[in-house]
Scaffold this active site. Structure first.
Site, PDB file in Angstrom:
ATOM      1  N   SER A   3      29.068   2.634   6.844  1.00 51.49           N
ATOM      2  CA  SER A   3      28.643   1.779   6.302  1.00 51.49           C
ATOM      3  C   SER A   3      27.625   2.082   5.336  1.00 51.49           C
ATOM      4  CB  SER A   3      27.609   0.970   7.583  1.00 51.49           C
ATOM      5  OG  SER A   3      26.528   1.818   7.745  1.00 51.49           O
ATOM      6  N   SER A   4      27.049   1.126   4.521  1.00 56.53           N
ATOM      7  CA  SER A   4      26.003   1.593   3.615  1.00 56.53           C
ATOM      8  C   SER A   4      24.795   2.308   4.244  1.00 56.53           C
ATOM      9  CB  SER A   4      25.587   0.264   2.679  1.00 56.53           C
ATOM     10  OG  SER A   4      25.473  -0.828   3.418  1.00 56.53           O
TER      11      SER A   4
ATOM     12  N   ARG B  78      33.959  -5.251  18.339  1.00 63.16           N
ATOM     13  CA  ARG B  78      33.030  -4.040  18.290  1.00 63.16           C
ATOM     14  C   ARG B  78      33.448  -3.115  19.649  1.00 63.16           C
ATOM     15  NH1 ARG B  78      27.375  -2.695  15.474  1.00 63.16           N
ATOM     16  NH2 ARG B  78      27.472  -0.720  16.153  1.00 63.16           N
TER      17      ARG B  78
ATOM     18  N   ARG C 100      25.874  -5.832  18.257  1.00 63.43           N
ATOM     19  CA  ARG C 100      25.295  -6.308  16.787  1.00 63.43           C
ATOM     20  C   ARG C 100      26.336  -6.238  15.743  1.00 63.43           C
ATOM     21  NH1 ARG C 100      21.950  -1.621  18.273  1.00 63.43           N
ATOM     22  NH2 ARG C 100      22.842   0.239  17.425  1.00 63.43           N
ATOM     23  N   ILE C 101      25.945  -6.797  14.573  1.00 65.08           N
ATOM     24  CA  ILE C 101      26.953  -6.976  13.252  1.00 65.08           C
ATOM     25  C   ILE C 101      26.906  -5.583  12.473  1.00 65.08           C
ATOM     26  CG2 ILE C 101      27.701  -8.172  11.454  1.00 65.08           C
ATOM     27  CD1 ILE C 101      28.146  -9.723  14.148  1.00 65.08           C
TER      28      ILE C 101
ATOM     29  N   ARG D  87      29.145   9.128  20.705  1.00 70.36           N
ATOM     30  CA  ARG D  87      28.962   9.178  22.229  1.00 70.36           C
ATOM     31  C   ARG D  87      30.176   9.866  23.158  1.00 70.36           C
ATOM     32  NH1 ARG D  87      26.998   3.495  22.428  1.00 70.36           N
ATOM     33  NH2 ARG D  87      28.162   3.575  20.306  1.00 70.36           N
TER      34      ARG D  87
ATOM     35  N   ASP E 269      32.735   1.800  16.810  1.00 70.16           N
ATOM     36  CA  ASP E 269      31.699   2.381  17.300  1.00 70.16           C
ATOM     37  C   ASP E 269      31.895   3.332  18.412  1.00 70.16           C
ATOM     38  OD1 ASP E 269      29.278   3.393  16.928  1.00 70.16           O
ATOM     39  OD2 ASP E 269      28.164   1.384  17.642  1.00 70.16           O
ATOM     40  N   GLY E 270      31.230   4.382  18.495  1.00 71.15           N
ATOM     41  CA  GLY E 270      31.222   4.858  19.839  1.00 71.15           C
ATOM     42  C   GLY E 270      31.818   6.515  19.753  1.00 71.15           C
TER      43      GLY E 270
ATOM     44  N   GLU F  24      35.608 -15.334  15.971  1.00 71.90           N
ATOM     45  CA  GLU F  24      35.358 -15.230  17.405  1.00 71.90           C
ATOM     46  C   GLU F  24      34.857 -13.744  17.751  1.00 71.90           C
ATOM     47  OE1 GLU F  24      35.398 -17.566  19.720  1.00 71.90           O
ATOM     48  OE2 GLU F  24      36.005 -19.084  18.092  1.00 71.90           O
TER      49      GLU F  24
ATOM     50  N   HIS G   3      34.917  11.885  15.857  1.00 73.47           N
ATOM     51  CA  HIS G   3      35.081  11.343  14.563  1.00 73.47           C
ATOM     52  C   HIS G   3      36.707  11.441  14.260  1.00 73.47           C
ATOM     53  CE1 HIS G   3      31.525   9.711  13.724  1.00 73.47           C
ATOM     54  NE2 HIS G   3      30.925  11.040  13.372  1.00 73.47           N
TER      55      HIS G   3
ATOM     56  N   LEU H  80      51.774  -5.263   6.570  1.00 68.25           N
ATOM     57  CA  LEU H  80      50.141  -5.378   7.309  1.00 68.25           C
ATOM     58  C   LEU H  80      49.421  -5.019   6.068  1.00 68.25           C
ATOM     59  CD1 LEU H  80      48.263  -5.563   9.652  1.00 68.25           C
ATOM     60  CD2 LEU H  80      48.675  -3.020   9.762  1.00 68.25           C
TER      61      LEU H  80
HETATM   62  C1  IPE Z   1      28.420   0.647  12.474  1.00 68.89           C
HETATM   63  O1  IPE Z   1      28.223   1.738  13.324  1.00 68.89           O
HETATM   64  C2  IPE Z   1      29.198   1.401  11.144  1.00 68.89           C
HETATM   65  C3  IPE Z   1      30.589   1.864  11.418  1.00 68.89           C
HETATM   66  C4  IPE Z   1      31.284   1.909  12.557  1.00 68.89           C
HETATM   67  C5  IPE Z   1      31.290   2.434  10.288  1.00 68.89           C
HETATM   68  P1  IPE Z   1      26.737   2.132  13.472  1.00 68.89           P
HETATM   69  O2  IPE Z   1      26.883   3.427  14.823  1.00 68.89           O
HETATM   70  O3  IPE Z   1      26.609   3.106  12.312  1.00 68.89           O
HETATM   71  O4  IPE Z   1      25.898   1.093  13.878  1.00 68.89           O
HETATM   72  P2  IPE Z   1      24.279   1.081  14.328  1.00 68.89           P
HETATM   73  O5  IPE Z   1      23.605   1.764  13.227  1.00 68.89           O
HETATM   74  O6  IPE Z   1      24.278   1.810  15.482  1.00 68.89           O
HETATM   75  O7  IPE Z   1      24.052  -0.439  14.419  1.00 68.89           O
HETATM   76  C1  IPE Z   2      31.154   5.202  14.697  1.00 71.15           C
HETATM   77  O1  IPE Z   2      30.773   5.932  15.728  1.00 71.15           O
HETATM   78  C2  IPE Z   2      31.747   6.028  13.539  1.00 71.15           C
HETATM   79  C3  IPE Z   2      30.816   5.765  12.188  1.00 71.15           C
HETATM   80  C4  IPE Z   2      29.660   5.228  12.204  1.00 71.15           C
HETATM   81  C5  IPE Z   2      31.180   6.558  11.166  1.00 71.15           C
HETATM   82  P1  IPE Z   2      29.544   6.541  15.689  1.00 71.15           P
HETATM   83  O2  IPE Z   2      29.163   7.814  15.043  1.00 71.15           O
HETATM   84  O3  IPE Z   2      28.495   5.695  15.390  1.00 71.15           O
HETATM   85  O4  IPE Z   2      29.245   7.010  17.355  1.00 71.15           O
HETATM   86  P2  IPE Z   2      28.077   6.554  18.138  1.00 71.15           P
HETATM   87  O5  IPE Z   2      27.538   5.341  17.970  1.00 71.15           O
HETATM   88  O6  IPE Z   2      27.091   7.850  17.735  1.00 71.15           O
HETATM   89  O7  IPE Z   2      28.441   7.107  19.493  1.00 71.15           O
HETATM   90 MG    MG Z   3      27.407   4.286  16.396  1.00 70.49          MG
END
Ligand code: IPE
Ligand code: IPE
Ligand code: MG
Length: 250
Positions: free
Chosen positions: A59-60, A182, A188-189, A18, A14-15, A201, A31, A125
């Site tokens: 994610s879905s 994460r 969060r999950i 941003r 994630d991130g 863990e 990305h 792997l």
């Molecule tokens: C979770 O990230 C899914 C992936 C990294 C593929 P999101 O950025 O979509 O999660 P939320 O919506 O902030 O919880």
């Molecule tokens: C995770 O990064 C990648 C995917 C969910 C595909 P984000 O796109 O959620 O990045 P932020 O959370 O907006 O920074």
């Molecule tokens: Mg995100």
């Protein structure tokens, strides 16, 4: 006591958005940088001898994003797989994709199937990509299979146990995740491996995914090494000063 290397690491990458925003770049640039970083982390896992790496790619719930971002993510996924499949194969890496792939464009479905077929027998792997994956979907599709067995008369409802369900879940046959990471600061999950993370863990870091390099990964591994995994027992039992008790009914 220190834990050795995790056998299975599961990551929510994630991130990216941003990371791009901070650089005044479009989200897709984040990305792209994220995909670059996947290479770094996959390489590191292979070098270290980690057995399974599971990455959350889509994610879905990510279908809720603006359609252009979704489309660009799909294109990026096809491109990355096209480019990387041969290299994964050269390095003895087996690729598996989990999630409901029927919703993907046909071209992506074909690319996934051929990359999986090419790398099927590799053992260095196992790289699992969770794409259009949701933990609730996973549990529901496994439950549906058990329901079909009940309807066919090959299973009694009383025999529906966690052990009966788990072979139908994604990642069955692989060791359960030992370490969850994460990036991106959220704790969060997000509907990731809900069932499979039961005793994993958890490690959260503010580092944004494109910046999560080998050194950051090492910090996560070090944190894991220092955890005491008790699986319901006491510390003394885990340390061998007291014997584990038998579980009633097992
Ligand atoms: C979770 O990230 C899914 C992936 C990294 C593929 P999101 O950025 O979509 O999660 P939320 O919506 O902030 O919880
Ligand atoms: C995770 O990064 C990648 C995917 C969910 C595909 P984000 O796109 O959620 O990045 P932020 O959370 O907006 O920074
Ligand atoms: Mg995100």
């Amino acid at each position: 006591m220190r834990n050795g290397l995790p056998r299975h690491v599961a990551i929510i990458m994630d991130g990216n958005g941003r990371w791009a925003k901070r650089r005044q770049l479009p989200r897709i640039a984040g990305h792209r940088a994220g995909v670059e970083n996947v290479r770094t982390v996959v390489r590191r896992c292979a070098e270290l001898g980690i057995e399974v790496l599971t990455l959350f790619a889509f994610s879905s719930e990510n279908w809720r994003r603006p359609p252009t971002e979704v489309r660009l993510l799909m294109d990026l996924f096809v491109m990355a797989l096209d480019q990387e499949a041969a290299k994964l194969h050269e390095n003895g890496i087996r690729l598996q994709v989990i999630g409901d792939r029927t919703a993907f464009p046909k071209r992506l479905q074909r690319t996934i199937a051929s990359a999986e077929a090419l790398t099927r027998d590799n053992r260095a792997l196992t790289l699992v990509i969770a794409a259009n994956y949701g933990g609730r979907w996973d549990i529901a599709q496994a439950a549906r299979k058990l329901a079909e067995d009940v309807r066919a008369g090959t299973l009694e409802p009383a025999d529906i146990t966690p052990e009966a369900l788990s072979p139908h879940l994604c990642l069955s046959g692989l060791p359960e995740p030992d370490l969850f990471i994460r990036s991106g600061g959220e704790e969060r999950i997000s509907n990731y491996l809900l069932w499979q993370l039961a005793y994993t863990e958890l490690y959260f870091t503010d580092c944004l995914w494109p910046d999560f390099d080998a050194a950051q990964f090492e910090v996560a591994l070090e944190s894991y090494a220092c955890r005491q995994r008790r699986f319901g027992m006491t510390g003394d039992q885990v340390e061998g000063r007291e014997a584990p008790a038998a579980v009633p009914g097992v």
